[in-house]
Enzyme design. Structure first.
Site, PDB file in Angstrom:
ATOM      1  N   GLU A 104       0.873  -1.175   0.000  1.00 53.22           N
ATOM      2  CA  GLU A 104       0.000   0.000   0.000  1.00 53.22           C
ATOM      3  C   GLU A 104       0.903   1.217   0.000  1.00 53.22           C
ATOM      4  OE1 GLU A 104      -1.943  -0.657   3.655  1.00 53.22           O
ATOM      5  OE2 GLU A 104      -3.375  -2.082   2.824  1.00 53.22           O
ATOM      6  N   TYR A 116       7.542   1.875  -7.668  1.00 53.22           N
ATOM      7  CA  TYR A 116       6.862   0.577  -7.671  1.00 53.22           C
ATOM      8  C   TYR A 116       6.391   0.223  -9.080  1.00 53.22           C
ATOM      9  CZ  TYR A 116       6.681   1.405  -2.603  1.00 53.22           C
ATOM     10  OH  TYR A 116       7.003   1.673  -1.298  1.00 53.22           O
TER      11      TYR A 116
END
Length: 148
Positions: A104, A116
């Site tokens: 998250e 990411y």
């Protein structure tokens, strides 16, 4: 410079706590940083010439991994260390037969989100109002990576 990804050890924890406070607006509690890892933990550190510059806390259960916390010392940010650490974390998980990695990220953390995404994570969902923020709450973007 020599970069090493190593398992997080007790002698790292003072530096981890210092970095945690410097790198995060809402750091974990010190008790969480210093807690003895359980058998599903996969916590690692990035050392450069023997100096701890970053760390991550993760876990692996039945092929499913979760990245719980990651930070790079602010003095080392912007030098590719986050990518090096995350690639090392992924490699450790691959060696342990992980199938999927979840994380998250704060919606406002665009640098982390872009990192990411550049490594193959895909946004799959959102948790509304998940994180505390200066003006109330902030959404968490849920991302996943399929290990090959």
């Amino acid at each position: 410079m020599t970069h090493n990804i190593v398992l997080l050890a007790p002698h790292h924890l003072d530096d981890v706590w210092r970095i945690e406070q410097a790198a995060h607006a809402y750091p974990w509690a010190e008790s969480l940083i210093r807690k003895e890892p359980n058998k599903i933990a996969l916590n690692c550190a990035l050392e450069v010439d023997g100096q701890l510059v970053g760390y991550c806390f993760g876990q692996l259960v039945a092929g499913e991994a979760t990245l719980l916390n990651i930070a790079i010392d602010p003095a080392w940010q912007g030098k590719g260390m986050g990518k090096t650490l995350l690639e090392g974390f992924i490699a450790l998980l691959e060696a342990r037969n992980a199938e999927e990695i979840w994380l998250e990220v704060r919606e406002s953390n665009t640098r982390a989100y872009q990192l990411y995404e550049s490594l193959g994570f895909n946004e799959i969902n959102r948790r509304e109002g998940y994180y505390p923020a200066e003006n109330g709450r902030e959404d968490a973007l849920i991302m996943t990576y399929l290990v090959m």
